[in-house]
Enzyme design. Sequence first.
Site, PDB file in Angstrom:
ATOM      1  CG  HIS A   1      21.971   1.628 -32.619  1.00 44.65           C
ATOM      2  ND1 HIS A   1      21.933   0.276 -32.356  1.00 44.65           N
ATOM      3  CD2 HIS A   1      20.671   2.009 -32.810  1.00 44.65           C
ATOM      4  CE1 HIS A   1      20.667  -0.141 -32.386  1.00 44.65           C
ATOM      5  NE2 HIS A   1      19.884   0.890 -32.656  1.00 44.65           N
TER       6      HIS A   1
ATOM      7  CG  ASP B   1      15.577   0.673 -28.844  1.00 44.21           C
ATOM      8  OD1 ASP B   1      15.089   1.816 -28.854  1.00 44.21           O
ATOM      9  OD2 ASP B   1      15.850   0.030 -29.887  1.00 44.21           O
TER      10      ASP B   1
ATOM     11  CG  HIS C   1      16.550  -1.500 -33.250  1.00 42.57           C
ATOM     12  ND1 HIS C   1      15.636  -0.489 -33.072  1.00 42.57           N
ATOM     13  CD2 HIS C   1      16.303  -2.054 -34.462  1.00 42.57           C
ATOM     14  CE1 HIS C   1      14.857  -0.424 -34.146  1.00 42.57           C
ATOM     15  NE2 HIS C   1      15.233  -1.359 -34.995  1.00 42.57           N
TER      16      HIS C   1
ATOM     17  CG  ASP D   1      12.434   0.973 -31.049  1.00 43.51           C
ATOM     18  OD1 ASP D   1      12.533   0.573 -29.871  1.00 43.51           O
ATOM     19  OD2 ASP D   1      13.418   1.292 -31.736  1.00 43.51           O
TER      20      ASP D   1
HETATM   21 ZN   LIG Z   1      15.416   1.043 -31.591  1.00 45.60          ZN
END
Ligand SMILES: [Zn+2]
Length: 350
Positions: free
Chosen positions: A128, A165, A167, A253
């Site tokens: 991120h 991931d 996200h 995740d």
């Molecule tokens: Zn994540």
Amino acid sequence: MVDLAVIYSELFHKHEMDRAHPESPDRVDFIMQGIKELQNEVKEQISIHQAETIDDEDILAVHVPDLLSTIQAISGAGGGMITIDTTLNEHTFDLAKLAAGATKQAARLVAENQAKKSFAVVRPPGHHAESNSAGGFCFFNNIAIAAEWLINEKNYKKILIIDIDHHFGNGTSHIFYHRKDVLYVSLHAHPMYAYPGSGYPTEVGIVDGLGYNINIPLLPGTQSLDWLHALQFASGIINQYQPEIILVSAGFDALGGDPVGILNLDSSAFFGAGYLLNELAKDHCDGKICCTLEGGYKKDQLKEVSKKFIKGLLGYKPAIIDKLEDYTATDYTKSILSQVKKAQKVYWEF
Ligand SMILES: [Zn+2]
């Protein structure tokens, strides 16, 4: 040449955001436990290497100087908040550098043929982190720094970064958004429902990077076979790109029940993903795969899931791959994949 090099340091425990924060120091313990068990279970050779830090110069190949100096200053003052969900303590600057260094090391060991594959078990994570900002528990973009280093120092011209991931790796996507020397492919929870709120199929890249950013957003509740079906769909594009090396943002995740996740995979999905990524690497780049840890917060499953993922990377075939052959995806996933096709059909053949 070892089959898998694992890069790790006990020091990674020292960065802590808050006692109750899901990105907690013991995450790496569960993953290392899985790796140590695997060392005794498989015939392949797995070596564990001490993580090495990185020069500021390598970080500044990706990030603006202000980000580096801000993180150094906050950490040097004993810690503090940098965004609402991301805080530093006195060790964070050093360990964010160590995480970037370990990821670069993972890439270097594979590029220099010392290891067939590698896995940097690091924290803080990185995907991120944008070139000019931290956030989403990330400070420096570990995988982007490693990719940039491979391009500048090892003359790579076609790198695949695949981000599994839960996200969308907004930082990684944006750092390479205008470039075609990195193909960024991400499977993630749909931005309508999940952080960071971007990662739509229509975000395809700009200028020279048009078509080199592939976003596959999945709907809440997506299960293992649909997720693997989406990964197989992405393989069609990757086969046309023909990467020289594969870097993986390995986050776990997307497992069902993850405290920050809304997808619903079980650990067989990660076994399958490891296997499919190894098949791609065998086809295009002599098996070269380097992974770095991103998210994954369901602690009671981290040991098992990392073990299965790595087993897949080493070429073990899970039963779920056979089921995938004649699997028909749900209408939801089919509709997402047709959106991806529509956005990418100018650039790739389907
Ligand atoms: Zn994540």
